[in-house]
Motif scaffolding. Structure first.
Motif, short mmCIF file in Angstrom:
data_model
loop_
_atom_site.label_atom_id
_atom_site.label_comp_id
_atom_site.label_asym_id
_atom_site.label_seq_id
_atom_site.Cartn_x
_atom_site.Cartn_y
_atom_site.Cartn_z
N TYR A 55 -8.27 -3.80 0.11
CA TYR A 55 -8.33 -2.66 -0.79
C TYR A 55 -8.57 -3.07 -2.23
O TYR A 55 -8.48 -2.27 -3.14
CB TYR A 55 -7.04 -1.86 -0.69
CG TYR A 55 -6.79 -1.25 0.68
CD1 TYR A 55 -7.68 -0.36 1.24
CD2 TYR A 55 -5.66 -1.61 1.40
CE1 TYR A 55 -7.48 0.19 2.48
CE2 TYR A 55 -5.42 -1.07 2.67
CZ TYR A 55 -6.33 -0.16 3.19
OH TYR A 55 -6.12 0.38 4.43
N SER A 56 -8.86 -4.36 -2.46
CA SER A 56 -9.07 -4.82 -3.83
C SER A 56 -10.41 -4.31 -4.36
O SER A 56 -11.33 -4.00 -3.60
CB SER A 56 -9.06 -6.36 -3.87
OG SER A 56 -10.11 -6.89 -3.07
N GLN A 64 1.59 3.81 -8.11
CA GLN A 64 0.35 3.10 -8.41
C GLN A 64 0.52 1.94 -9.39
O GLN A 64 -0.05 0.87 -9.19
CB GLN A 64 -0.70 4.07 -8.97
CG GLN A 64 -2.06 3.43 -9.14
CD GLN A 64 -3.12 4.42 -9.54
OE1 GLN A 64 -2.89 5.28 -10.40
NE2 GLN A 64 -4.28 4.34 -8.92
N LEU A 80 0.87 -1.18 0.00
CA LEU A 80 0.00 0.00 0.00
C LEU A 80 0.90 1.23 0.00
O LEU A 80 1.96 1.21 0.63
CB LEU A 80 -0.89 0.00 1.25
CG LEU A 80 -1.69 1.26 1.59
CD1 LEU A 80 -2.77 1.50 0.54
CD2 LEU A 80 -2.31 1.14 2.99
N PRO A 83 -2.47 -0.50 -4.44
CA PRO A 83 -3.47 0.42 -3.89
C PRO A 83 -2.80 1.69 -3.40
O PRO A 83 -1.74 1.63 -2.75
CB PRO A 83 -4.09 -0.37 -2.74
CG PRO A 83 -3.74 -1.79 -2.99
CD PRO A 83 -2.43 -1.77 -3.69
N THR A 95 -7.27 4.91 -4.98
CA THR A 95 -8.06 3.70 -4.79
C THR A 95 -9.25 4.00 -3.88
O THR A 95 -9.07 4.45 -2.75
CB THR A 95 -7.18 2.60 -4.17
OG1 THR A 95 -6.02 2.41 -4.99
CG2 THR A 95 -7.95 1.29 -4.06
#
Length: 363
Positions: free
Chosen positions: A361-362, A311, A237, A318, A277
């Motif tokens: 966070y998908s 990113q 992340l 994410p 995200t």
């Protein structure tokens, strides 16, 4: 509460010079702070500095703020001893008239951008002003200038950082105020569950180059240092910090304010380089609400930040971004509210302390 933070450190960071590719002086300050507050510090071949706090989990988070400020490089010395310069970063040439600068030659030399007095102007100049049209006057004869200055020397703006009411104003708040917020979070955070890489990046103002190099470095084993000089962090992340536009001043319509001073830290939804995200910016918002941290949402029509550097440079990562609302960007009077700075430190710290690697966070 407006200055509930280490103002002296912020002043040191903003007043210290460091243009893209020549961040040496401010890098020394960042490294010193990171060495005092993280478990290990590394520097890559580009000059990015990464201070890592080891967590109990293999999950890792990268936090980034850039060290470089916009400035100039000497490209020519005239026969009369004036300097012609090339921009390092995006300048509005109109703001340069009659400003004081420092030329980093054989020694640091004060100079001024020349400006023709209105008494001798028959009419307003035609066309847009260009940085290349500006000249730096060092107040010395040509022979002395040739001894002190060379093509390739760096030029930065000379300005002090001061308190102004509830705000701070000076040069290079972009992005030293966010570098400061990141360093303060590194100082305040205790025993995180996840590993955190605090990244002081370079060359953001000329194309997000430092963050992109860190994002790409994940091809090798995470945490290793390769022969090429990469520091490989390979985060799960990434969260970047940068200033954002606050055009909440007379003459600008409300829909173009983007953010407002005094209304809290800004949680970025998009800029021209990245769409953050959704699950990350929603969790940032949730943390701010749960902790009672003043915040606002940011939709920035143009401009990019280090967020984009992480990113998709090494597969999809994410990303989220936190911004400090700032008036008069890319001038020597950049202005941020003290409470907004504190809110940014608080949100970053609370977000990192509550990250356990289990949030999904998908998409």
């Amino acid at each position: 509460m407006a200055f509930d933070f280490d103002f002296d450190l912020l002043r040191d960071l903003t007043e210290t010079s460091g243009v893209p590719g020549y961040e040496d002086r401010v890098r020394d300050l960042a490294r010193e702070e990171l060495e005092a507050n993280t478990d290990r510090v590394r520097t890559d071949a580009m000059g990015n500095v990464v201070g890592t706090v080891e967590g109990d989990s293999e999950y890792s988070v990268a936090v980034a703020a850039h060290m470089d400020e916009i400035g100039f490089m000497v490209k020519h010395i005239t026969d009369d001893g004036f300097l012609k310069i090339d921009a390092l970063g995006g300048w509005d040439a109109r703001v340069l008239r009659a400003q004081r600068v420092v030329v980093h030659g054989e020694e640091d030399i004060t100079g001024v951008f020349g400006s023709v007095p209105p008494h001798t102007l028959d009419e307003e100049p035609d066309g847009e002003e260009e940085v290349g049209d500006r000249v730096v006057d060092l107040g010395r004869d040509a022979e002395t200038v040739e001894e002190l200055v060379s093509v390739g020397d760096i030029v930065t703006m000379e300005q002090s950082t001061v308190k102004m009411g509830d705000s701070v104003t000076g040069k290079a708040l972009d992005d030293r105020v966010c570098l400061f917020a990141m360093l303060e979070a590194a100082r305040e955070i205790e025993n995180p569950d996840v590993t955190i890489h605090f990244c002081a990046t370079v060359q953001e103002e000329v194309g997000l180059r430092g963050a992109t190099a860190l994002g790409s470095a994940g091809r090798a084993r995470a945490g290793s240092r390769t022969q090429s000089g990469n520091v490989d962090i390979d985060p799960d992340l990434a969260v970047a910090l940068d200033v954002t536009i606050a055009s909440d001043i007379p003459g600008v319509s409300e829909d173009k304010h983007v953010t407002k001073l005094g209304e809290g830290t800004a949680i970025k939804l998009k800029d021209s380089s990245v769409i953050t995200t959704p699950k990350v910016h929603k969790r940032l918002t949730s943390v701010a609400e749960d902790e009672g941290i003043d915040h606002q949402l940011e939709v920035l029509p143009s401009g990019g930040t280090d967020t984009a550097g992480f990113q998709n440079t090494n597969g999809a990562t994410p990303v989220g971004a936190i911004s400090i609302p700032t008036r008069y960007l890319h001038t020597v009077t950049e202005t941020a509210n003290g409470d907004d700075i504190r809110s940014t430190i608080d949100l970053l710290t609370a977000f990192l302390e509550s990250e356990d690697g289990e949030h999904d966070y998908s998409l």
